[in-house]
Every structure is written in C-alpha cells, then in structure tokens.
Design an enzyme around this catalytic site. Structure first.
Site, mmCIF file in Angstrom:
data_model
loop_
_atom_site.group_PDB
_atom_site.id
_atom_site.type_symbol
_atom_site.label_atom_id
_atom_site.label_comp_id
_atom_site.label_asym_id
_atom_site.label_seq_id
_atom_site.Cartn_x
_atom_site.Cartn_y
_atom_site.Cartn_z
ATOM 1 N N SER A 154 0.801 -1.237 0.000
ATOM 2 C CA SER A 154 0.000 0.000 0.000
ATOM 3 C C SER A 154 0.829 1.281 0.000
ATOM 4 O O SER A 154 0.277 2.351 -0.237
ATOM 5 C CB SER A 154 -0.954 0.003 1.183
ATOM 6 O OG SER A 154 -2.064 -0.788 0.872
ATOM 7 N N LYS B 243 0.473 3.305 -3.011
ATOM 8 C CA LYS B 243 -0.682 4.196 -3.210
ATOM 9 C C LYS B 243 -0.264 5.667 -3.169
ATOM 10 O O LYS B 243 -0.885 6.510 -3.797
ATOM 11 C CB LYS B 243 -1.746 3.922 -2.139
ATOM 12 C CG LYS B 243 -2.389 2.547 -2.293
ATOM 13 C CD LYS B 243 -3.235 2.165 -1.097
ATOM 14 C CE LYS B 243 -3.856 0.785 -1.315
ATOM 15 N NZ LYS B 243 -4.451 0.214 -0.117
ATOM 16 N N TYR C 263 -2.428 -2.338 -10.674
ATOM 17 C CA TYR C 263 -2.482 -2.208 -9.212
ATOM 18 C C TYR C 263 -1.680 -3.330 -8.529
ATOM 19 O O TYR C 263 -0.886 -3.081 -7.627
ATOM 20 C CB TYR C 263 -3.947 -2.199 -8.744
ATOM 21 C CG TYR C 263 -4.083 -2.211 -7.246
ATOM 22 C CD1 TYR C 263 -3.868 -1.058 -6.491
ATOM 23 C CD2 TYR C 263 -4.393 -3.391 -6.566
ATOM 24 C CE1 TYR C 263 -3.959 -1.080 -5.107
ATOM 25 C CE2 TYR C 263 -4.489 -3.415 -5.188
ATOM 26 C CZ TYR C 263 -4.272 -2.263 -4.462
ATOM 27 O OH TYR C 263 -4.353 -2.287 -3.087
ATOM 28 N N TYR D 119 -4.620 3.476 7.704
ATOM 29 C CA TYR D 119 -5.984 2.903 7.661
ATOM 30 C C TYR D 119 -6.804 3.295 8.880
ATOM 31 O O TYR D 119 -6.714 4.422 9.341
ATOM 32 C CB TYR D 119 -5.947 1.368 7.525
ATOM 33 C CG TYR D 119 -4.990 0.898 6.490
ATOM 34 C CD1 TYR D 119 -5.187 1.219 5.155
ATOM 35 C CD2 TYR D 119 -3.879 0.155 6.826
ATOM 36 C CE1 TYR D 119 -4.305 0.797 4.185
ATOM 37 C CE2 TYR D 119 -2.992 -0.272 5.850
ATOM 38 C CZ TYR D 119 -3.211 0.054 4.544
ATOM 39 O OH TYR D 119 -2.346 -0.358 3.604
ATOM 40 N N VAL E 147 0.890 -4.027 3.708
ATOM 41 C CA VAL E 147 0.741 -5.338 4.366
ATOM 42 C C VAL E 147 2.006 -6.200 4.340
ATOM 43 O O VAL E 147 2.044 -7.254 4.955
ATOM 44 C CB VAL E 147 -0.439 -6.184 3.815
ATOM 45 C CG1 VAL E 147 -1.761 -5.708 4.348
ATOM 46 C CG2 VAL E 147 -0.414 -6.278 2.312
#
Ligand code: GLN
Length: 303
Positions: A61, A64, A188, A239, A257
């Site tokens: 992530s 991102k 992605y 998050y 992760v």
C-alpha cells in the site's frame, strides 16, 4: 542516532511475535515474524540503519502514495478528486462497505484499496508495462535508487488471490468510475509488488519531508503535491489506525501489508521500516511501536 535506533529495535522485536504475517497474499507468508529493521535519512544528509534493514520487501500500500503523486502530476487536483475523495473511512483498507451504503461509488480516499484502484486507472501510459515503468521511475527518482524493480512472484500471487480487489474494481466499473477492470487491477497488483528496502522508503519519506526535493537536491515532485500527500498520510495512511497513530506518533506515514512503513517528518527526515508481523489493522505491530518510541525520543511529532 544509530545506537538509539538499534536499542529501540531490540526492544520492539519482542512485540513482533504478537502479530501475524499477512497470509491472504500467499507469497507474503514467506516473511519472518521476527524481522524488524529501520533506516533514517535526514535532511542533513545522514543515513542511519539498524536491525534487519537490508531486508527486501514489496511496497504494497505504500505504492498508493506513488500513484497518487503521479496522477496529480499527470492530471491535476480537479480531475483526480472528481474520482476519489479526501475523507478517512474508519474501515479496514479493503472494505467495500462504504462504497455501497453511501450510494456513491466515489471511494472516500486514495489510501484505501478502492480509492487506490480508482487512482491507478488514471495513470497515463500506452500499456500496463508503460504505466508501471512510470510508477517505478517515480520511485527511482524519489529514492535515488535506479535499480528499483518489481517482484513477479508477489504480483502473480496477489493476482491469483486478489478477489476482494476484483470485487472492489467491478463495483467501481458498475458505477462508471473505471473502465477496463482487468487492466487496472493488473497495474495495481504490479505496483504493490515493487521491491524496496528501508533505505528506499526512508529516502522517499525524506523527499516528501523536503517538499519534493530528493536526497540529491533535485525537485522531483511539486511542493504542493508533496504537502497534499503528506496530509493524506496523516488522515488515512495507517488505515483505521490513523487516528491513534496521529496521537501516539504524530508523523505522516503510510503502511503496507508487507510490514513496510514509510514515514516523513517535514523538513527533518524520512524513516523506512520493515516489520512483517502485522496487527489487526494490517500495520506492522513492532514498526508502529518503534516509530512511537523514536518519535518520543527525538521529538518528531508534527503536532
Ligand atoms: N496489495 C495489497 C492489497 O491490495 C495492498 C494492501 C495493503 O498493503 N494494505 O490487498
């Protein structure tokens, strides 16, 4: 600095066993729960590492942040925020819940999977390979590491098991937010598999800390975009643990992760952490504690 970092790594390594390595992407199961390492790259030019800092990890992530930067550079704020919002969700990173209940298919922010998939669909390029190369080029210039590449194994592993992301993407397609689902997901999954070390993450964090100027002094990201993504890192980067992290640590940060954390202390330093054992929120359990300790010790909180 090195001794302090080393001391806190040894202290927090014991906590790592409380966490679990992500197993929904089979390739990530291979990581060891005991791994904990960090690198600090300062605005004064010091690069200090400790623990298992040479461990290679995939960005997951953290990528991102890269795609958000690139989409903003390519298309500008108005276009990007017509398809993704600016609000934290308080939900898990891969949740589909808010997309449906809000009766608005626009994902709430670019740091959750749905939002990141929408952002990936905006990356300009002739093919998936071309778009991935552009993302990796951004990682290369921000980290100062020209050898950045991605892991085919991790990419294939996630592509084979990424049903939740597929569900999110099809939902977005149904509501006209993205077009070619498989192509967007292909990008992605590949961006998530870009391989980095703590030093790469620290240098990326430093680049953001210096408002887009990398360690060599080159302006590679516009200052206003660097400021904007750091703000997202504060509100959504960890998050549904972002609020607690802001209170306990107080540093803009983005987790993945794989156990990666990229943190950015404005005008002072970037910090890269690897700690694959995750807490229930999907953040590195020991990595978060390590950042809490060094933020207190070095007074790094931005608040
Ligand atoms: N590749 C992961 C996924 O899409 C990234 C999520 C994460 O790092 N939290 O599920």
């Amino acid at each position: 600095m090195q001794k302090t970092l080393q001391r806190y790594i040894e202290k927090n390594r014991a906590i790592a066993v409380q966490g679990e390595v992500a197993d929904y992407i089979p390739e990530l199961r291979k990581a060891s729960v005991n791994t904990l390492g960090a690198t600090v790259a300062t605005a004064d030019g010091d690069v200090v590492s400790a623990g298992d800092c040479s461990t290679q990890m995939t960005m997951q992530s953290v990528s991102k942040v890269m795609t958000l930067i690139l989409a903003l550079m390519d298309l500008g704020e108005e276009a990007v925020f017509s398809r993704v919002g600016m609000e934290p969700t308080g939900d898990p990173f891969n949740s589909i819940y808010k997309l449906e209940v809000r009766r608005e298919a626009k994902p709430l922010n670019p740091m959750i999977n749905a939002g990141a998939i929408a952002v990936s669909s905006m990356i300009v390029g002739k093919s998936v390979e071309d778009r991935l190369e552009r993302i990796m080029d951004l990682v290369r210039v921000m980290s100062g590491n020209p050898d950045i590449s991605y892991s085919r194994e991790v990419y294939e592993s996630e592509a084979a098991y990424g049903d939740r992301n597929r569900a999110l993407a099809y939902f977005l397609k149904e509501h006209g937010m993205i077009e070619d689902v498989e192509e967007v997901l292909d990008l992605y999954f590949r961006q998530c598999a870009i391989v980095v070390t703590c030093e790469d993450l620290a240098k990326i964090g430093l680049c953001l800390a210096q408002f887009g100027r990398n360690a060599e002094g080159r302006q590679v990201v516009p200052p206003d975009i660097a400021r904007l993504v750091k703000t997202f890192m504060v509100t959504c980067g960890m998050y549904d643990e972002s609020g607690e992290f802001a209170i306990r640590v107080g540093i803009p940060a983005k987790s993945g992760v794989s156990g990666a954390i990229m943190a950015s202390v404005p005008n002072r330093m970037g910090i890269g952490v690897v700690g694959p054992a995750l807490n229930k929120r999907g953040n590195s359990v020991a990595g978060v504690k390590l950042l809490e300790d060094i933020a207190r010790e070095w007074e790094l909180s931005i608040f």
